[in-house]
Design an enzyme around this catalytic site. Structure first.
Site, mmCIF file in Angstrom:
data_model
loop_
_atom_site.group_PDB
_atom_site.id
_atom_site.type_symbol
_atom_site.label_atom_id
_atom_site.label_comp_id
_atom_site.label_asym_id
_atom_site.label_seq_id
_atom_site.Cartn_x
_atom_site.Cartn_y
_atom_site.Cartn_z
ATOM 1 C CG ASP A 40 22.549 21.065 -8.083
ATOM 2 O OD1 ASP A 40 23.547 21.180 -8.813
ATOM 3 O OD2 ASP A 40 22.570 21.387 -6.872
ATOM 4 C CG HIS A 92 30.411 18.542 -2.189
ATOM 5 N ND1 HIS A 92 30.374 19.500 -1.201
ATOM 6 C CD2 HIS A 92 29.109 18.249 -2.484
ATOM 7 C CE1 HIS A 92 29.112 19.786 -0.907
ATOM 8 N NE2 HIS A 92 28.329 19.031 -1.677
ATOM 9 C CD GLU A 138 25.429 22.712 -2.444
ATOM 10 O OE1 GLU A 138 25.440 21.869 -1.530
ATOM 11 O OE2 GLU A 138 24.829 22.547 -3.521
ATOM 12 C CD GLU A 180 25.978 23.235 -7.546
ATOM 13 O OE1 GLU A 180 25.526 22.758 -8.609
ATOM 14 O OE2 GLU A 180 25.424 23.096 -6.436
ATOM 15 C CG ASP A 212 21.910 24.650 -5.373
ATOM 16 O OD1 ASP A 212 20.843 25.265 -5.513
ATOM 17 O OD2 ASP A 212 21.967 23.465 -5.009
ATOM 18 N NE ARG A 223 25.263 23.212 2.981
ATOM 19 C CZ ARG A 223 25.394 22.617 1.808
ATOM 20 N NH1 ARG A 223 24.566 21.656 1.458
ATOM 21 N NH2 ARG A 223 26.348 22.994 0.971
ATOM 22 C CD GLN A 225 21.373 19.860 2.130
ATOM 23 O OE1 GLN A 225 21.949 20.916 2.350
ATOM 24 N NE2 GLN A 225 21.867 18.947 1.326
ATOM 25 C CE LYS A 259 21.248 21.506 -1.717
ATOM 26 N NZ LYS A 259 22.639 21.859 -2.011
ATOM 27 C CB THR A 304 19.555 28.241 -8.083
ATOM 28 O OG1 THR A 304 19.059 27.211 -7.222
ATOM 29 C CG2 THR A 304 20.829 27.777 -8.756
ATOM 30 C CB THR A 335 29.327 21.466 -4.028
ATOM 31 O OG1 THR A 335 28.017 21.855 -3.613
ATOM 32 C CG2 THR A 335 30.352 22.359 -3.339
ATOM 33 C CD GLU A 357 32.661 20.424 0.757
ATOM 34 O OE1 GLU A 357 33.466 19.573 0.347
ATOM 35 O OE2 GLU A 357 32.051 21.214 0.010
#
Length: 398
Positions: A116, A123, A187, A189, A221, A225, A228, A241, A245, A332, A346
């Protein structure tokens, strides 16, 4: 023009023809191609001698077919267009068409490795401001190489698979605590699926991108948070993560996106030689994110700073080999505006600016929430091509 009912004018017409794997009436998994609201049984087509692919279309995944290489991919695609547009073939082909609503879609390929990337400047800048306030948004190396990490291939799941809320360590005022993530995120993607492998020790040049990459999928994904934020320094993403996915069930062939390539953003400072791709092209893919059926963002893939060809060159420049079924994701996709971001981190600025959703004030994902990511691309002659959607619903932790 195609003789398949309802396919002309569809975003899944003969200019698209994405590949997938399905089951029907309890039969073994088999490869199909989507046209309109039907699935053409390619295993049956090859068995009947209507299309030739060295027996690869009779396999339960796309891997063997993807490993055949671009000349074979092109020949099969041309033959499928002929079968679906020439009335002379209708009597033989029509019995092999199955209504999409009657099949169950499966993960279309066995995932070999998963990488990834982190290739959207918007981003990366947003996340830098949220996670590292008061510091430069981009780290010094970001404009010099496509940043990425190796993910977990075994937890890549097909669209529609429910996602269990992960648990792990989270930062707290008195030290770490353990429990379910309270800041579960998405995310949005775009993923690239490798068909042709490469030998260990032989880097793949940017110019060889189309010789190795079979097609494109949408990717979510999922990201915890809070987990993370506690774990990512100094080595980057791990448990925040790796729990799931999601990828779309349909792989759009790279050849279907020939009209979607556009100039990518200018790169400054100039990149090192192995990353120089001329022409410097990205893809005009227009994503949309729906949260419980409400559209909350429209990320533009054309704004991505690092191109798919550069990403492939970088992930092999140290001699790492490619395998059929490798998946690498863009990172992302976010544009310059708040309504163009590809994560809720975001969208709500780290949870500090909630959004209204269904009459409620929301920040991160709650149990029962469903997120769907879709995308379109320009096709030949003014047509529109749809990429297969990727969707998932959050379940409570076990």
């Amino acid at each position: 023009m195609t003789w398949v009912a309802g396919a002309d004018g569809s975003a899944y017409g003969v200019t698209n023809l994405p590949y997938g794997v399905f089951t029907h009436d309890g039969r073994e998994p088999r490869i199909g191609v989507r046209v309109g609201d039907f699935v053409l049984d390619l295993a049956g087509a090859e068995a009947a001698g209507l299309v030739l692919a060295a027996g690869a279309l009779g396999r339960p995944t796309l891997n063997d077919f993807m490993g055949l290489g671009r000349p074979q991919w092109t020949a099969v695609r041309q033959r499928l267009v002929e079968l679906l547009t020439d009335e002379a073939h209708r009597a033989e082909v029509e019995p092999l068409l199955l209504p999409l609503a009657e099949v169950r879609l499966l993960l279309p390929f066995d995932v070999a490795d998963y990488v990834d990337f982190y290739s959207s400047e918007h981003h990366a800048g947003n996340v830098g401001q949220i996670f590292r306030p008061g510091q430069p948004p981009l780290l010094p190396n970001w404009r010099h190489l496509p940043i990425g990490y190796h993910g977990r291939a075994g937890t890549v799941v097909v669209s529609g698979t429910q996602v269990l809320r992960p648990s792990g360590q989270r930062p707290g005022p008195d030290g770490p605590t353990y429990g379910p993530s309270g800041r579960l995120d998405i995310e949005a993607e775009v993923g690239f699926v490798v068909g042709v492998p490469s030998p260990l020790g032989a880097p793949v040049a940017v110019d060889d991108f189309a010789d190795h990459v079979f097609g494109v999928v949408l990717v979510n994904d999922w990201s915890a948070r809070d987990i993370q934020a506690w774990e990512y320094q100094p080595l980057g993403p791990f448990l925040g993560k790796s729990f799931a996915t999601s990828v779309s069930a349909w792989v759009t062939p790279l050849e279907a996106l020939g009209d979607a390539f556009v100039p990518a953003p200018r790169q400054e400072p100039p990149v090192v030689d192995y990353l120089r791709d001329e022409p410097h092209l990205g893809l005009d893919l227009r994503l949309a994110v729906e949260w419980n059926g409400e559209r909350v963002s429209e990320p533009p893939f054309a704004t991505m700073y690092w191109t798919p060809a550069q990403q492939l060159a970088h992930l092999t420049v140290n001699g790492a080999s490619l395998r059929t079924g490798d998946l690498y994701a863009s990172g992302t996709v976010s544009g310059p505006e708040r309504g163009q971001v590809g994560s809720f981190l975001e969208l709500t600025w780290g949870g500090a600016e909630p959004v209204r959703l269904g009459g409620e004030s929301r920040t991160f994902l709650a149990d029962g929430d469903t997120v769907t990511i879709t995308a379109t691309a320009p096709g030949p002659g003014g047509t529109t091509i749809a990429l297969g959607e990727v969707t998932g619903t959050i379940l409570p932790p076990r």
